[in-house]
Design an enzyme around this catalytic site. Structure first.
Site, PDB file in Angstrom:
ATOM      1  N   LYS A  20      -3.662   1.650  14.932  1.00  0.00           N
ATOM      2  CA  LYS A  20      -3.779   2.664  13.690  1.00  0.00           C
ATOM      3  C   LYS A  20      -4.175   4.119  14.308  1.00  0.00           C
ATOM      4  O   LYS A  20      -5.028   4.120  14.927  1.00  0.00           O
ATOM      5  CB  LYS A  20      -4.278   2.227  12.568  1.00  0.00           C
TER       6      LYS A  20
ATOM      7  N   CYS B  52     -16.964  -7.361   5.765  1.00  0.00           N
ATOM      8  CA  CYS B  52     -16.662  -7.707   7.163  1.00  0.00           C
ATOM      9  C   CYS B  52     -17.029  -6.362   8.088  1.00  0.00           C
ATOM     10  O   CYS B  52     -16.887  -5.448   7.521  1.00  0.00           O
ATOM     11  CB  CYS B  52     -15.491  -8.422   7.607  1.00  0.00           C
TER      12      CYS B  52
ATOM     13  N   CYS C  81     -14.034  -0.960   6.102  1.00  0.00           N
ATOM     14  CA  CYS C  81     -12.909  -0.257   5.239  1.00  0.00           C
ATOM     15  C   CYS C  81     -13.348   0.765   4.200  1.00  0.00           C
ATOM     16  O   CYS C  81     -12.911   1.524   3.752  1.00  0.00           O
ATOM     17  CB  CYS C  81     -12.179  -1.398   4.401  1.00  0.00           C
TER      18      CYS C  81
ATOM     19  N   ARG D 105       0.739  -1.306  -0.007  1.00  0.00           N
ATOM     20  CA  ARG D 105       0.136  -0.040  -0.117  1.00  0.00           C
ATOM     21  C   ARG D 105       1.174   1.316  -0.098  1.00  0.00           C
ATOM     22  O   ARG D 105       1.864   1.357   0.670  1.00  0.00           O
ATOM     23  CB  ARG D 105      -0.918   0.012   1.164  1.00  0.00           C
TER      24      ARG D 105
ATOM     25  N   LYS E 258      -5.308   7.738  12.062  1.00  0.00           N
ATOM     26  CA  LYS E 258      -5.780   8.122  10.990  1.00  0.00           C
ATOM     27  C   LYS E 258      -6.064   9.755  11.059  1.00  0.00           C
ATOM     28  O   LYS E 258      -7.041  10.167  11.859  1.00  0.00           O
ATOM     29  CB  LYS E 258      -7.127   7.467  10.210  1.00  0.00           C
TER      30      LYS E 258
ATOM     31  N   ARG F  31      -1.402   6.798   9.516  1.00  0.00           N
ATOM     32  CA  ARG F  31      -1.618   6.228   8.296  1.00  0.00           C
ATOM     33  C   ARG F  31      -1.702   7.469   7.334  1.00  0.00           C
ATOM     34  O   ARG F  31      -1.457   8.437   7.632  1.00  0.00           O
ATOM     35  CB  ARG F  31      -2.914   5.529   8.202  1.00  0.00           C
TER      36      ARG F  31
ATOM     37  N   CYS G 181     -15.062  -2.573  -0.470  1.00  0.00           N
ATOM     38  CA  CYS G 181     -13.967  -2.854  -0.079  1.00  0.00           C
ATOM     39  C   CYS G 181     -13.387  -4.169  -0.751  1.00  0.00           C
ATOM     40  O   CYS G 181     -14.133  -4.946  -1.508  1.00  0.00           O
ATOM     41  CB  CYS G 181     -13.668  -3.450   1.425  1.00  0.00           C
TER      42      CYS G 181
ATOM     43  N   CYS H 258      -8.514 -10.364   0.982  1.00  0.00           N
ATOM     44  CA  CYS H 258      -8.451  -9.927   2.443  1.00  0.00           C
ATOM     45  C   CYS H 258      -8.661 -11.160   3.378  1.00  0.00           C
ATOM     46  O   CYS H 258      -9.728 -11.987   3.221  1.00  0.00           O
ATOM     47  CB  CYS H 258      -9.632  -9.018   2.751  1.00  0.00           C
TER      48      CYS H 258
END
Ligand code: SRM
Ligand code: SF4
Length: 638
Positions: free
Chosen positions: A230, A498, A502, A77, A232, A146, A453, A459
């Site tokens: 994480k 899920c 995302c 990424r 953001k 991120r 996503c 994934c």
């Protein structure tokens, strides 16, 4: 007294990952050692550290065979603040995807590109090529800051947009890991030629005074344990919610004076979407307004918020480790006063702001300095060549010939910019030849505002399909709307495989969240501009039951909406009790019920692609077009 040594002391044991980070020698091991080994995959411990370098170990789940080794491959990424992809980086990514990847590029919901399908043995060459083309993957994943988001529109005559880009870059630099691990491992110690950071940022990183930094080790801001989870950040401008500001751990909104000069930023904190089904203690949350900070103090305030989460975020339970839980547990007042201790002074009250709007910037626009920019819609962010749609070829040809930079958008699209008007016809010719629609009005409006996503097959956390399922779901929703006399209706649909969220489904007007194979939890009531959280309406909808489920809700919407009211606003206004009551008493009309089955027929790929192209060109759904064609063929009356 402000603490300054993570992890936060608690009687509970820190999570396993805290030990892995501590042992990694600032993100070096065991990645450095295992990379040299002739194996197809990394160990569990290396996988965790590899994330900080921007890569996830995955396997192609379509290829799983019981008793056989998984089809291991890496996802990479990019870290691209404000979605910036210089032309040479785009061409490198395009080439790498063919040389080492799965021949596609994936524009993400945080303005990055992902490469899928890279074998372990090719990982080093791939990362090295990205860095040598002015790109980076450092910090794109892992427990740290991120990719920093900013509105992608290159408006040169709107100073606030330029400030948003500038500060997105600076904040990304401020919070970039300082360890030498990345360059040692992937570039044999050679420091990147890309992006020298500004002296202002370098100085700001070292400012302490209030316990925001560590003086030993390689990471002044992060220390040996990095963040609990994480983190953001987005930077936007008043009125522009193209980056979903309420879903971020931290958002800054540029504030300018009457001359257009930057004065400071409004600050929002504590947004986040990830949750786990049937665990009430995990939830999606919108960010709270924290206050205003003057321009001169912005880096200190960002560091103060980061330090608060670093030192007090939960390091024992990763499901409770995001900043949103700290703010939720403490309340905004307590959080603000802790931040003020690190910051060294009170935070000022927020400045008034206009209402936020969602913008996707698709189509041709003036960028305000005589040049043009072009927003191109990408279905679910997947840049590929397929049948008569040759998006990958088109983008490569355009960037090669005209050397144009790209900005990725937060809705998985791309903007090409810095286009001299005289180049427009040649660029348009390439896109037309490659079957790419550039007039946003010709794009199916449900598709235009939808996101999904990646989910299966890459994934590892996917419960069910998303990117591969959404085109069919949208087709069926369009057919249903048409049938119910809601032909022109559109709203924001987002789908994930899920509950991690995302594609930010919890902000959609109609959100599908994978809850079992082929089944979704359905969320209703988000707003078209993503300023209100949706709510879960039902926990498990099998996709075969889509029409049966949605029809009464759409009929109620048609019957009882207020003038101009959007679907999400309607659901939020009338409430779920009213929707359930209407649904319970709903009788589908005879003619309706006959048609809701969504009968399926199979067509060959080339016919399907031609059908799709013609439907899009004519602004119709494929079902309608097919219906017309078949009726004409069978000489049926309406
Ligand atoms: Fe995400 C994990 C893909 C944006 C919340 N996300 C993953 C992983 C890496 C799965 C994994 O951990 O093994 C997915 C890789 C799939 C694949 O095959 O590529 C993945 N996330 C994505 C992307 C590519 C989705 C997309 O459609 O574009 C987005 C990459 C953005 C980027 O460039 O950085 C992506 N992920 C998001 C967002 C949206 C955002 O950031 O604006 C969220 C919700 C916002 C938030 O963070 O609260 C999000 N991803 C998660 C979570 C849940 C985090 C949580 O707090 O619970 C996970 C799982 C985790 O971290 O444990 C996750
Ligand atoms: Fe994977 Fe879930 Fe994220 Fe979709 S939402 S990419 S299934 S982690």
């Amino acid at each position: 007294m402000v603490k300054s040594a993570p992890p936060a002391t608690t009687s509970q044991k820190p999570s396993k990952l805290e030990g892995i980070k501590e042992r990694s020698n600032f993100l070096r091991e065991p990645v450095a050692t295992e990379l040299l080994q002739d194996t197809t995959h990394f160990s569990e411990e290396a996988i965790q550290i590899l994330k900080f370098h921007g890569s996830y170990q995955q396997d192609n789940r379509d290829n799983r065979v019981k008793g056989q080794e998984k089809d291991y491959q890496m996802m990479l990424r990019t870290r691209s603040p404000g979605g910036f992809i210089p032309p040479q980086l785009y061409l490198t990514l395009d080439k790498l995807s063919d040389e080492y990847g799965n021949h596609t590029l994936r524009a993400t919901t945080r303005q990055g590109f992902q490469l899928h399908g890279i074998l372990k043995k090719n990982l080093k060459s791939t990362i090295a090529a990205i860095v040598q083309s002015m790109g980076s993957t450092l910090g794109a994943c892992g427990d740290l800051n991120r990719n920093v988001m900013a509105p992608p529109a290159p408006f040169k005559n709107k100073a606030e947009y330029q400030y948003a880009w500038e500060y997105a870059n600076h904040i990304a630099d401020l919070l970039t890991p300082q360890t030498g691990a990345y360059y040692e491992i992937w570039l044999d110690g050679e420091k990147a030629i890309s992006g020298e950071e500004s002296p202002e940022v370098k100085a700001a990183r070292q400012v302490n005074g209030t316990g925001t930094i560590f003086h030993d080790g390689e990471e002044p801001i992060y220390g040996t344990h990095y963040m609990p989870r994480k983190f953001k950040i987005s930077v936007t401008v008043p009125g522009d919610n193209s980056i979903d500001l309420y879903t971020q751990d931290l958002s800054l909104v540029v504030i300018t004076d009457s001359q257009g000069e930057l004065t400071g930023f409004n600050i929002y904190a504590g947004g986040g979407l990830g949750r786990t089904h049937n665990k009430e203690e995990t939830f999606a949350r919108m960010a709270d307004a924290i206050g205003y900070v003057a321009k001169a103090d912005v880096y200190n305030l960002v560091k103060a918020i980061v330090a608060t989460q670093r030192d007090y975020g939960d390091r024992t339970n990763r499901r409770h480790a995001r900043l949103k839980y700290l703010i939720n547990d403490w309340g905004v007042e307590r959080f603000r006063s802790m931040v003020e201790k690190y910051f060294g002074k009170p935070i000022e009250p927020s400045q008034p702001l206009p209402e936020f709007k969602y913008q996707d910037f698709l189509g041709w626009h003036k960028q305000g300095d005589g040049k043009l920019f072009l927003g191109i819609s990408i279905d679910n962010g997947r840049v590929k060549d397929e049948g008569s749609f040759q998006l990958k070829t088109a983008l490569r040809e355009i960037v090669q010939q005209f050397n144009l930079p790209i900005r990725l958008t937060a809705s998985q699209n791309v903007l090409l910019y810095e286009i001299p008007p005289e180049q427009k016809p040649a660029i348009q010719e390439i896109l037309d030849r490659c079957g790419i629609i550039t007039n946003p009005k010709e794009i199916e409006s449900l598709t235009r505002y939808a996101m999904a996503c990646p989910a299966l097959p890459t994934c590892g956390l996917a419960i069910t399909e998303s990117e591969r399922a959404i085109p069919g779901i949208i087709e069926r929703i369009r057919a249903l709307l048409n049938k119910l006399g809601l032909k022109r209706e559109h709203f924001v649909i987002r789908m994930t495989g899920c509950p991690n969220g995302c594609a930010r489904p919890y902000m959609a007007e109609l959100g599908f969240v994978g809850s079992a194979p082929e089944s979704y939890q359905v969320w209703l009531g988000g707003s078209p501009n993503q300023t209100r959280l949706a709510q879960p309406y039902t926990d498990r909808l099998h996709h075969n039951d889509l029409e049966k489920f949605l029809e009464p809700i759409f009929v109620f919407f048609k019957k009882s909406r207020e003038k101009g009211e959007s679907f999400g606003d309607f659901c939020a206004r009338v409430g779920f009790d009213a929707i359930r009551e209407f649904t319970a008493n709903y009788q589908p009309s005879a003619s309706r019920s006959k048609n809701t089955g969504g009968h399926r027929i199979t067509v060959r790929d080339n016919v399907f692609n031609q059908l799709k192209a013609t439907a899009e060109a004519q602004g119709k759904s494929m079902t309608d077009l097919l219906d017309e064609a078949l009726k004409a063929y069978l000489k049926m009356e309406e």
